[in-house]
Design an enzyme around this catalytic site. Structure first.
Site, PDB file in Angstrom:
ATOM      1  CG  PHE A 167      -2.022   0.920   1.251  1.00 36.19           C
ATOM      2  CD1 PHE A 167      -3.255   0.528   0.751  1.00 36.19           C
ATOM      3  CD2 PHE A 167      -1.888   2.204   1.746  1.00 36.19           C
ATOM      4  CE1 PHE A 167      -4.330   1.399   0.753  1.00 36.19           C
ATOM      5  CE2 PHE A 167      -2.965   3.082   1.744  1.00 36.19           C
ATOM      6  CZ  PHE A 167      -4.193   2.674   1.250  1.00 36.19           C
ATOM      7  CG  ASP A 215      -0.197  -2.754   7.076  1.00 36.81           C
ATOM      8  OD1 ASP A 215      -1.320  -3.090   7.511  1.00 36.81           O
ATOM      9  OD2 ASP A 215       0.068  -1.599   6.707  1.00 36.81           O
ATOM     10  CE1 TYR A 217      -9.386   2.578   6.858  1.00 36.32           C
ATOM     11  CE2 TYR A 217      -8.406   3.490   8.847  1.00 36.32           C
ATOM     12  CZ  TYR A 217      -8.312   3.162   7.505  1.00 36.32           C
ATOM     13  OH  TYR A 217      -7.149   3.408   6.829  1.00 36.32           O
ATOM     14  CE  LYS A 218      -8.046  -0.236   4.904  1.00 40.23           C
ATOM     15  NZ  LYS A 218      -6.603  -0.274   4.664  1.00 40.23           N
ATOM     16  NE  ARG A 267     -10.333  -2.414  -2.862  1.00 34.52           N
ATOM     17  CZ  ARG A 267      -9.695  -1.810  -1.851  1.00 34.52           C
ATOM     18  NH1 ARG A 267      -8.513  -2.242  -1.468  1.00 34.52           N
ATOM     19  NH2 ARG A 267     -10.232  -0.770  -1.246  1.00 34.52           N
TER      20      ARG A 267
HETATM   21  C1  LIG Z   1      -5.902   0.994   4.552  1.00 34.53           C
HETATM   22  C2  LIG Z   1      -4.424   0.909   4.633  1.00 34.53           C
HETATM   23  C3  LIG Z   1      -3.657   1.983   5.132  1.00 34.53           C
HETATM   24  C4  LIG Z   1      -4.284   3.289   5.524  1.00 34.53           C
HETATM   25  O1  LIG Z   1      -3.504   4.014   6.433  1.00 34.53           O
HETATM   26  P1  LIG Z   1      -4.189   5.180   7.275  1.00 34.53           P
HETATM   27  O2  LIG Z   1      -3.073   5.855   7.976  1.00 34.53           O
HETATM   28  O3  LIG Z   1      -5.203   4.563   8.177  1.00 34.53           O
HETATM   29  O4  LIG Z   1      -4.866   6.101   6.303  1.00 34.53           O
HETATM   30  C5  LIG Z   1      -2.298   1.785   5.249  1.00 34.53           C
HETATM   31  N1  LIG Z   1      -1.709   0.625   4.874  1.00 34.53           N
HETATM   32  C6  LIG Z   1      -2.417  -0.407   4.376  1.00 34.53           C
HETATM   33  C7  LIG Z   1      -1.731  -1.662   3.984  1.00 34.53           C
HETATM   34  C8  LIG Z   1      -3.793  -0.294   4.223  1.00 34.53           C
HETATM   35  O5  LIG Z   1      -4.495  -1.295   3.705  1.00 34.53           O
END
Ligand SMILES: *Cc1c(COP(=O)(O)O)cnc(C)c1O
Length: 404
Positions: free
Chosen positions: A120, A191, A216-217, A363
């Site tokens: 990400f 992660d 939040y996911k 997705r």
């Molecule tokens: C959703 C997601 C994020 C989002 O990071 P935020 O700081 O909460 O905006 C970061 N890394 C991964 C792998 C994600 O899936």
């Protein structure tokens, strides 16, 4: 007659625990989970009864100071972590920074952070930003996801990977890669943004030093919900927090001039916790009560296999972008389509909510807590209709919003 409890998969889905708008089939719980029943009441109680009535006393009387740890302890069983090993707060980007920074301090003679090109973006940006800040000739090396193990060499300080690929759902071999990282003397950071609450994880068994994730996911904590960070309990006292905030201090209210980290996971706290969001998350996590992660996984696989079968039979113009073997996939399925953005907008207009990731990925996330087979079949039928009639060609669907 026996009194044995019913197997927990019989408890899925639990739609009655969530407020899902009428007429919506929600296939985006991998991006923002739905509203748990009770969350709004809990937020209101926190605001009115605690903040409004108790004012600053609430840090003690309403247990606000202990809430980050209490919530961490509710997340722990979902990822195979022991009690007391997870700190919550901040955003995932910050927690990634925290994990990478402390990993580099643990391997001062090594200069490489190894990640993959499917990671990400914010994870990569945070690592690069850290390198730019410390300016000590560290490098961020990214290789293709399938080449990670081969790229782990003795100059790697930390291997930083996202367990489930956010675009395709491809799953990394957590145990195998962690073993390889450790064999080369590197620190392992996972992660779990797309794993926590969706895919069984045994972080303890993996032996990884750090794990981070957002809530939040699949955990349904709501927009801006706090992130979490796990540190392996046997190393916590060697973890030097780069973001040395006062609430990670051993005695925050001693107001000492110099930082002295707490002798527990508390040292991974930074500043004042977001109490209203934590209260909502505390409530949201109750939806996992009594559900085994293996049963959740079995439901997730059943739903995603059904979706792939239905979509491939109905929509030959879409190409599966996710691994076909469910064992190699997280809880999402992606399809490629040249006009994926437009098609997703047309789908959303019909009440089927997924999302789009550039350049051409449609997705769909599968959340067994609130989806059943009938939802999946209905979603595939609507997708078929949009494809067959090419309703996505309506110019209205080509207008790009800020969030896709
Ligand atoms: C959703 C997601 C994020 C989002 O990071 P935020 O700081 O909460 O905006 C970061 N890394 C991964 C792998 C994600 O899936």
């Amino acid at each position: 007659m026996t009194n044995a409890p019913a197997p927990s998969h019989a408890m899925l889905p639990r739609k009655d625990r969530f407020d899902i708008p009428e007429g919506t089939i929600y296939l985006d719980g991998n991006s923002l989970g739905v509203l748990p029943k009770g969350a709004a009441d809990r937020a209101l109680r926190t605001i009115q009864d605690e903040w409004g009535t108790e004012l600053i006393k609430a840090w003690n009387t309403a247990g606000w100071m202990a809430l980050p740890q209490k919530v961490g302890d509710k997340i722990a069983p979902l990822i195979g972590a022991p009690e007391g090993s997870i700190a919550t707060g901040d955003t995932l980007s910050i927690k990634v920074f925290q994990a990478v920074a402390t990993a580099l301090k643990q391997r001062p003679d090594r200069k490489v952070i190894l990640s993959d090109t499917g990671n990400f973006p914010t994870d990569l940006y945070m690592a690069q930003g850290l390198i730019d800040t410390i300016g000590k000739d560290h490098v961020l090396k990214t290789v293709a996801p399938e080449d990670v193990e081969a790229a782990i060499s003795e100059d790697v300080a930390a291997v930083m990977l996202t367990h489930v690929d956010y675009r395709t759902g491809r799953l990394h071999d957590m145990d195998g890669i962690t073993r390889s990282a450790h064999a080369a003397g590197a620190v392992m950071i996972w992660d779990l943004a797309h794993s926590a609450g969706a895919v069984p994880v045994d972080i303890t068994a993996s032996g990884a030093e750090f794990a981070v994730g957002c809530t939040y996911k699949y955990l349904n904590g709501g927009p801006g919900a706090p992130a979490f960070i796990y540190a392996r309990p046997d190393i916590i006292e060697t973890v030097e927090p780069a973001l040395a905030g006062w609430l990670g201090h051993d005695a925050p209210f001693a107001m000492e001039m110099t930082y002295r980290p707490a002798m527990s996971t508390e040292r991974l706290r930074i500043g004042t916790p977001p109490i209203v969001q934590l209260a909502i998350l505390d409530e949201a996590l109750d939806a996992f009560d009594g559900i085994g992660m293996q049963d959740l996984r079995a439901s997730s696989i059943r739903l995603s296999e059904l979706f792939i079968r239905e979509v491939e039979a109905r929509c030959p113009m879409l190409t599966l972008a996710s691994p076909r073997d469910p064992e190699d996939r997280g809880s999402q399925v992606s399809f490629r389509f040249d006009n994926g953005y437009e098609a997703m907008q047309a789908l959303i207009a019909r009440g089927v909510i997924g999302d789009f990731r550039a350049p051409d990925i449609m997705r769909f996330g599968f959340t067994p807590l609130y989806l059943d087979d009938a939802d999946i079949i209905a979603a595939a039928q609507i997708l078929e209709d949009i494809m067959a009639r090419e309703t996505w060609k309506d110019p209205a669907y080509a207008v790009r919003s800020r969030v896709t």
